[in-house]
Design an enzyme around this catalytic site. Structure first.
Site, PDB file in Angstrom:
ATOM      1  N   GLY A   1       0.820  -1.202   0.000  1.00 45.29           N
ATOM      2  CA  GLY A   1       0.000   0.000   0.000  1.00 45.29           C
ATOM      3  C   GLY A   1       0.855   1.254   0.000  1.00 45.29           C
TER       4      GLY A   1
ATOM      5  N   HIS B   1       4.728   2.535  -8.013  1.00 44.70           N
ATOM      6  CA  HIS B   1       3.798   1.404  -8.063  1.00 44.70           C
ATOM      7  C   HIS B   1       2.938   1.461  -9.330  1.00 44.70           C
ATOM      8  CE1 HIS B   1       4.411   1.763  -3.566  1.00 44.70           C
ATOM      9  NE2 HIS B   1       4.681   0.488  -3.763  1.00 44.70           N
TER      10      HIS B   1
END
Length: 283
Positions: free
Chosen positions: A35, A41
């Site tokens: 996360g 990402h």
């Protein structure tokens, strides 16, 4: 309007969702994350979409890879922002288990690797880290059963460890490394960058500058030891305390003495204030 990804938090729900995704022999890529997603990402997700017809992202803050004195409790948890990013990228599946699902009562197994995991880099300063990483990644591979999994090169030793594990254990997952994504001033994107004070954020660019300067000098023929010494001085002058700054073989992570020893990667880990950062560059 972006299509919402399927969100699953239990193993039975994951298996049902995977059966649907796998219809018509669709290829599946996995992007494992903890996360606190950033553009690095997102670049992994976009690469995954180019390499496979379906993309799954796991979000699990793995307690097993944090030592008692590390930042597990403080690690950023940004679910709403993460979901918005993944929805915008049209991810197919988000696997978001909790710790009880990943490590149920009585869990007593661990995957321990040698080779790159004992290279004397991150393992020297975070001795329990790779045991936690390989165990959780091994579980994710078993749960999701992807054709390929994508990892960023910023965590270069981790990439080599996971790739070695996947090969050695015949897991049937192709581990793909993706180039480091950097801020405009060169700082490698990291979920931990948000811990930096404004002053330390400005100084943090010394990591990348030091590595690139050393790589340039080595390519020009300067001895590795001398090039690294100059970069260590630059990084230390910016306020960092260096854990390691080393030249290693880009595949095996074995120490190298000269360019004749094979492809070289320069790797650094250093702390400024209370924030520990890592980075690396190819020579």
């Amino acid at each position: 309007m972006s299509r919402s990804p399927v969100i699953v938090r239990t193993l039975p729900a994951l298996r049902r969702a995977l059966d649907t995704l796998r219809a018509r022999n669709a290829s599946l890529a996995l992007v494992p994350t903890m996360g606190a997603l950033h553009d690095g990402h997102v670049s992994l997700v976009r690469l995954a979409k180019r390499r496979a017809s379906k993309v799954a992202v796991s979000i699990f803050i793995n307690p097993a890879q944090f030592a008692p004195n590390e930042d597990f409790a403080a690690y950023p948890r940004t679910w709403k922002a993460d979901l918005a990013r993944l929805t915008a990228e049209k991810v197919d599946l988000i696997w978001n288990p909790d710790a009880k699902t990943m490590y149920p009562a009585g869990f007593a197994s661990k995957i321990l690797t040698e080779g790159p995991a004992l290279a004397g880099l991150e393992d020297r300063f975070r001795p329990q880290f790779f045991g936690g990483v390989t165990t959780v990644v091994g579980k994710l591979f078993a749960q999701v059963r992807p054709d390929l999994a994508l990892f960023g090169e910023k965590d270069f030793q981790q990439l080599r460890v996971v790739a070695r594990m996947a090969r050695d254990l015949d897991l049937g997952v192709k581990v793909v490394g993706a180039q480091i994504v950097r801020e405009r001033d060169g700082l490698a994107m990291s979920s931990r960058n948000r811990y930096l004070s404004p002053e330390h954020r400005e100084s943090a660019t010394a990591l990348c500058r030091g590595l690139k300067e050393a790589a340039k000098r080595i390519r020009a023929g300067e001895a590795i030891e001398a090039a690294l010494a100059g970069s260590a001085a630059l990084i230390t002058a910016a306020g960092f305390k260096i854990d390691y700054l080393e030249a290693r073989h880009a595949e095996t992570l074995a120490p190298v003495a000269s360019r004749k020893d094979g492809p070289i990667r320069l790797l650094v880990a250093a702390t400024i204030g209370t924030t520990r950062l890592i980075d690396n560059v190819a020579v």
